[in-house]
Design an enzyme around this catalytic site. Sequence first.
Site, PDB file in Angstrom:
ATOM      1  N   ASP A   1       0.845  -1.201   0.000  1.00 34.75           N
ATOM      2  CA  ASP A   1       0.000   0.000   0.000  1.00 34.75           C
ATOM      3  C   ASP A   1       0.878   1.248   0.000  1.00 34.75           C
ATOM      4  O   ASP A   1       1.696   1.439   0.905  1.00 34.75           O
ATOM      5  CB  ASP A   1      -0.885   0.009   1.264  1.00 34.75           C
TER       6      ASP A   1
ATOM      7  N   TYR B   1       3.009   9.637   0.345  1.00 36.48           N
ATOM      8  CA  TYR B   1       4.040   9.018   1.195  1.00 36.48           C
ATOM      9  C   TYR B   1       5.447   9.264   0.626  1.00 36.48           C
ATOM     10  O   TYR B   1       6.435   8.906   1.257  1.00 36.48           O
ATOM     11  CB  TYR B   1       3.814   7.500   1.336  1.00 36.48           C
TER      12      TYR B   1
ATOM     13  N   LYS C   1      -2.597   6.017  -4.442  1.00 33.25           N
ATOM     14  CA  LYS C   1      -3.729   6.906  -4.156  1.00 33.25           C
ATOM     15  C   LYS C   1      -3.573   8.258  -4.840  1.00 33.25           C
ATOM     16  O   LYS C   1      -2.450   8.767  -4.972  1.00 33.25           O
ATOM     17  CB  LYS C   1      -3.861   7.108  -2.638  1.00 33.25           C
TER      18      LYS C   1
ATOM     19  N   HIS D   1      -7.550   9.523  -2.224  1.00 34.99           N
ATOM     20  CA  HIS D   1      -6.957   9.415  -0.879  1.00 34.99           C
ATOM     21  C   HIS D   1      -7.845  10.023   0.204  1.00 34.99           C
ATOM     22  O   HIS D   1      -7.891   9.523   1.328  1.00 34.99           O
ATOM     23  CB  HIS D   1      -5.577  10.081  -0.869  1.00 34.99           C
TER      24      HIS D   1
END
Length: 317
Positions: free
Chosen positions: A44, A49, A78, A111
Amino acid sequence: MAKELTLNNGRKIPQIGLGTSRIPKDIIEDTVCLAVDRGYRHIDTAFAYYNEVEIGRALKRKFEDGTVTRDNVFVTSKLSSHYHAEEDVYPACSESLRRLQLDYVDLFLIHSPFSLKNPGYFTTKGGVETGYLERDLKATWRAMEELVISGKAKSIGLSNFNSQQIEYISDGARIKPVMNQVEINIRFPQHQLQRFCEERDIMLTAYAPMGSPGHPNLLQKNTEGKVPLLKEPVIDKLAEKYGKNSGQILLKSLVDRNIVVIPMSTNPERLASNLQVYDFTISDEDLDIISSMEDGIRQFSRPKREDHPDYPFRIPF
Ligand code: NAP
């Protein structure tokens, strides 16, 4: 290995995936390689990130050394909240794919339901939030559907959406969301949202299944004065009783509800043990004890977002 669950479009998803937010830059590539070696088949990630490049490198290594092939790893990324404009969705996904060195993602999620001008947090000017936008997410969803049609994403879904927002997106959609990724753990088990999603054949993924210990940006008032979930004496006792660690007890209680879990760990033993939750059964009596830990308070709630018109957590579920 994790069990596979079937999404509403017939595709399979490994029930346990590796969460990757906050894994330090210098170790993420090796951590993902190790996870794949230990049996993870679901990773994921997200634009937000800032680790898609390192994950792409890790996957390339694992494809090249023959540990896995592309079609037996499930990769989720996302759409960042500053790419909600209809025309930004395809380029955003293409850029994620370029960073990941992949031709497609298995799952691409919006997201969050709040649209931002810039990546990351809101910006404040003279005490007034200036960083957010109001957008019609139906248009964003139409562009998400095009990702499936063009083959860039095998499946599409949502993250941090409440029941009303899910209903709004689903109404008139050509392609139904397969997933909603939200906080779920034993203190915040999301039973109502799960019932709502099950009725619509939408699966849930639990983020922060361990309560996201040590996260620096959580809303203090939600966590202060509380024992971290992993240190709850009740959970400790159950771990001892079943010969497991506390994390495995927390994950097991979610896995048994047919929820996908994406725990993050950089520790080789915990990384491996988080996959080993299928070889024991928690008794009904102990499940009742776990249920009694519910306090209805999110662990994972960030400051500064409550003012947004699309803040999803104003309503109960
Ligand atoms: P989490 O998985 O609840 O907690 C991770 C922490 O728990 C790490 O510090 C890890 O430490 C520790 N841990 C993991 N397994 C353990 C075990 N068996 N025993 C003891 N400690 C254990 O929190 P999270 O990382 O915030 O959430 C998981 C993933 O969900 C993220 O990485 C991200 O991919 C996703 N996420 C999505 C959203 C969203 O808005 N969609 C929001 C938050 C998170 P060690 O490394 O030392 O093991």
